[in-house]
Design an enzyme around this catalytic site. Sequence first.
Site, PDB file in Angstrom:
ATOM      1  N   ARG A  53       0.701  -1.251  -0.065  1.00 19.42           N
ATOM      2  CA  ARG A  53       0.048  -0.180   0.035  1.00 19.42           C
ATOM      3  C   ARG A  53       0.901   1.079  -0.113  1.00 19.42           C
ATOM      4  O   ARG A  53       1.998   1.232   0.108  1.00 19.42           O
ATOM      5  CB  ARG A  53      -0.852  -0.215   1.140  1.00 19.42           C
ATOM      6  CG  ARG A  53      -0.473  -0.830   2.368  1.00 19.42           C
ATOM      7  CD  ARG A  53       0.573  -0.047   3.193  1.00 19.42           C
ATOM      8  NE  ARG A  53       0.336   1.327   3.465  1.00 19.42           N
ATOM      9  CZ  ARG A  53       1.419   2.156   3.702  1.00 19.42           C
ATOM     10  NH1 ARG A  53       2.452   1.844   3.517  1.00 19.42           N
ATOM     11  NH2 ARG A  53       0.886   3.395   3.852  1.00 19.42           N
ATOM     12  N   GLY A  54       0.182   2.412  -0.042  1.00 17.68           N
ATOM     13  CA  GLY A  54       1.106   3.526  -0.036  1.00 17.68           C
ATOM     14  C   GLY A  54       1.145   3.994  -1.590  1.00 17.68           C
ATOM     15  O   GLY A  54       1.483   2.917  -2.411  1.00 17.68           O
ATOM     16  N   ALA A  55       0.847   5.141  -1.908  1.00 15.85           N
ATOM     17  CA  ALA A  55       0.775   5.464  -3.549  1.00 15.85           C
ATOM     18  C   ALA A  55       1.682   5.067  -4.335  1.00 15.85           C
ATOM     19  O   ALA A  55       1.723   4.546  -5.268  1.00 15.85           O
ATOM     20  CB  ALA A  55       0.494   7.178  -3.509  1.00 15.85           C
ATOM     21  N   ARG A  90      -7.639   0.131  -6.466  1.00 19.61           N
ATOM     22  CA  ARG A  90      -7.845   1.152  -5.614  1.00 19.61           C
ATOM     23  C   ARG A  90      -8.032   2.415  -6.175  1.00 19.61           C
ATOM     24  O   ARG A  90      -7.435   2.688  -7.083  1.00 19.61           O
ATOM     25  CB  ARG A  90      -6.366   1.353  -4.717  1.00 19.61           C
ATOM     26  CG  ARG A  90      -6.576  -0.193  -3.815  1.00 19.61           C
ATOM     27  CD  ARG A  90      -5.438   0.224  -2.494  1.00 19.61           C
ATOM     28  NE  ARG A  90      -5.901   0.933  -1.686  1.00 19.61           N
ATOM     29  CZ  ARG A  90      -5.469   1.496  -0.592  1.00 19.61           C
ATOM     30  NH1 ARG A  90      -4.020   1.296  -0.611  1.00 19.61           N
ATOM     31  NH2 ARG A  90      -6.018   2.358   0.093  1.00 19.61           N
ATOM     32  N   GLN A 203      -1.967   2.375  10.013  1.00 15.84           N
ATOM     33  CA  GLN A 203      -0.680   2.521   9.523  1.00 15.84           C
ATOM     34  C   GLN A 203       0.492   3.235  10.182  1.00 15.84           C
ATOM     35  O   GLN A 203       1.529   3.062   9.989  1.00 15.84           O
ATOM     36  CB  GLN A 203      -0.924   3.088   7.893  1.00 15.84           C
ATOM     37  CG  GLN A 203      -1.709   2.274   6.822  1.00 15.84           C
ATOM     38  CD  GLN A 203      -3.170   2.765   6.926  1.00 15.84           C
ATOM     39  OE1 GLN A 203      -3.683   2.969   7.938  1.00 15.84           O
ATOM     40  NE2 GLN A 203      -3.739   2.570   5.816  1.00 15.84           N
ATOM     41  N   ASP A 244      -2.199  11.069  -1.641  1.00 15.82           N
ATOM     42  CA  ASP A 244      -2.149   9.913  -2.719  1.00 15.82           C
ATOM     43  C   ASP A 244      -2.622  10.824  -4.125  1.00 15.82           C
ATOM     44  O   ASP A 244      -2.748   9.859  -5.306  1.00 15.82           O
ATOM     45  CB  ASP A 244      -3.480   9.111  -2.576  1.00 15.82           C
ATOM     46  CG  ASP A 244      -2.932   8.348  -1.130  1.00 15.82           C
ATOM     47  OD1 ASP A 244      -2.663   8.341   0.004  1.00 15.82           O
ATOM     48  OD2 ASP A 244      -2.578   6.941  -1.676  1.00 15.82           O
ATOM     49  N   ASN A 254      -5.132  12.685   1.145  1.00 16.32           N
ATOM     50  CA  ASN A 254      -4.400  11.824   1.969  1.00 16.32           C
ATOM     51  C   ASN A 254      -5.422  11.128   2.785  1.00 16.32           C
ATOM     52  O   ASN A 254      -6.566  11.246   3.126  1.00 16.32           O
ATOM     53  CB  ASN A 254      -3.557  12.492   2.706  1.00 16.32           C
ATOM     54  CG  ASN A 254      -2.357  11.435   3.123  1.00 16.32           C
ATOM     55  OD1 ASN A 254      -1.725  10.827   2.445  1.00 16.32           O
ATOM     56  ND2 ASN A 254      -2.016  11.769   4.365  1.00 16.32           N
ATOM     57  N   LYS A 255      -5.029   9.920   3.572  1.00 17.51           N
ATOM     58  CA  LYS A 255      -5.499   9.267   4.605  1.00 17.51           C
ATOM     59  C   LYS A 255      -6.629   9.948   5.278  1.00 17.51           C
ATOM     60  O   LYS A 255      -6.057  11.190   5.756  1.00 17.51           O
ATOM     61  CB  LYS A 255      -4.476   8.447   5.401  1.00 17.51           C
ATOM     62  CG  LYS A 255      -5.069   7.583   6.236  1.00 17.51           C
ATOM     63  CD  LYS A 255      -5.600   6.362   5.561  1.00 17.51           C
ATOM     64  CE  LYS A 255      -5.273   5.778   4.597  1.00 17.51           C
ATOM     65  NZ  LYS A 255      -6.066   4.912   3.773  1.00 17.51           N
TER      66      LYS A 255
HETATM   67  O1  MRU Z   1      -4.348   3.481   2.452  1.00 14.67           O
HETATM   68  P1  MRU Z   1      -2.850   3.481   2.328  1.00 14.67           P
HETATM   69  O2  MRU Z   1      -2.201   2.795   3.457  1.00 14.67           O
HETATM   70  O3  MRU Z   1      -2.588   3.022   1.098  1.00 14.67           O
HETATM   71  O4  MRU Z   1      -2.537   5.090   2.435  1.00 14.67           O
HETATM   72  C1  MRU Z   1      -1.254   5.462   2.392  1.00 14.67           C
HETATM   73  C2  MRU Z   1      -1.582   7.043   2.523  1.00 14.67           C
HETATM   74  O5  MRU Z   1      -2.551   7.784   2.635  1.00 14.67           O
HETATM   75  C3  MRU Z   1      -0.105   7.764   2.217  1.00 14.67           C
HETATM   76  O6  MRU Z   1      -0.129   9.003   3.015  1.00 14.67           O
HETATM   77  C4  MRU Z   1       0.083   8.293   0.916  1.00 14.67           C
HETATM   78  O7  MRU Z   1       0.074   6.998  -0.020  1.00 14.67           O
HETATM   79  C5  MRU Z   1       1.332   9.013   0.651  1.00 14.67           C
HETATM   80  S1  MRU Z   1       2.434   7.873   0.405  1.00 14.67           S
HETATM   81  C6  MRU Z   1       4.081   8.205   0.257  1.00 14.67           C
END
Ligand code: MRU
Length: 364
Positions: A53-55, A90, A203, A244, A254-255
């Site tokens: 996970r993570g963009a 996603r 996370q 993201d 973002n999250k």
């Molecule tokens: O749902 P996730 O864990 O994929 O969400 C990740 C985030 O929100 C991060 O802050 C985002 O991807 C930036 S990553 C460098």
Amino acid sequence: MKIKGVAYRTIWVNDDGWSVGIIDQTRLPHDFVTTSLESWEAAAHAIKAMIVRGAPLIGATGAYGLALAMRENASDTMLDKVHAALLETRPTAINLKWALDRVRNALHNQPAVDRAALAYKVAAEICDEDVATCSAIGNHGLNIIEGLYAQAGGKRTINILTHCNAGWLACVDWGTALAPIYKAHDKGIPVHVWVDETRPRNQGASLTAWELNSHGVPHTVIVDNAGGHLMQHGRVDMCIVGTDRTTRQGDVCNKIGTYLKALAARDNDVPFYVALPHSTIDWTIRDGLREIPIEERGEDEVTIMRGRTTTGEIVPVLITPEGSKAANYGFDVTPARLVSGLVTERGTCEATEAGLVALYPEFA
Ligand code: MRU
């Protein structure tokens, strides 16, 4: 980054030359386990189930997913089918589309026999570039932390709040929001990180805390609602988060919960920075609130928590009454007006279209 002295990226091609290694992030922080992707379906599952996970890492995994598909069948039909299937895993992070488009464009008009090798090559380029990009973000963000340290007379620890995980686990290496923190720590600047736990998937508590712990960066995990209180009492010098999807006018998605931190930061004159690679900018949209699709995930991520018992077993625990409904919005949009600056691989700019275009004139 090194884990027990061994250097890791979050994604790699195994010694067999074709299967793709990843870290199973659903097993952290309790177990560090690597696993292999051997089909495009496995890559799609890994993204959807948040094994990765993570963009930026979602993008890199999508790219390797296309490479795995091309080994199996390098036809145009397969390319389009798998591009579409990976894209729908996603919906919020634009890096996924960016990476899938980049691989598909490279394969277009290429003979089928060359396509798998070419897809692996482009996926590897995406990964190598992400490492360089995140390192550059780290250098630009380091300047901001150094500035705060100088303002404090070089005499005290700089307290930084972050939300979710925008560290090396979210990218290929380094991370976005955490890269400046690693660089400051490595340079001897005393930093301490307030880590939002980041419900529902934690996370922050599971991944950011694990990363910082592994690297020896002082940190404290806090519940998601504690940040405002800490800011009111002068205990946060800056916030820095990832994104993201960033619009051309500088709105950031973002999250879930990021927006509330930005509001608290504004009310307390705490600078609120967002770190991002170019692959996170969606140049086709302006208004983040209206135009960014917000992922909604299953209720069970909210109603059930997982954790390790005192006997070492990992167990799921129901925390709501049987029958209560739950809603699970994955992301929120922080309007550009609440963002103090966007930290990119090309430097830091205002969160405005003019600011972004000054750094990326090719998108004017
Ligand atoms: O749902 P996730 O864990 O994929 O969400 C990740 C985030 O929100 C991060 O802050 C985002 O991807 C930036 S990553 C460098």
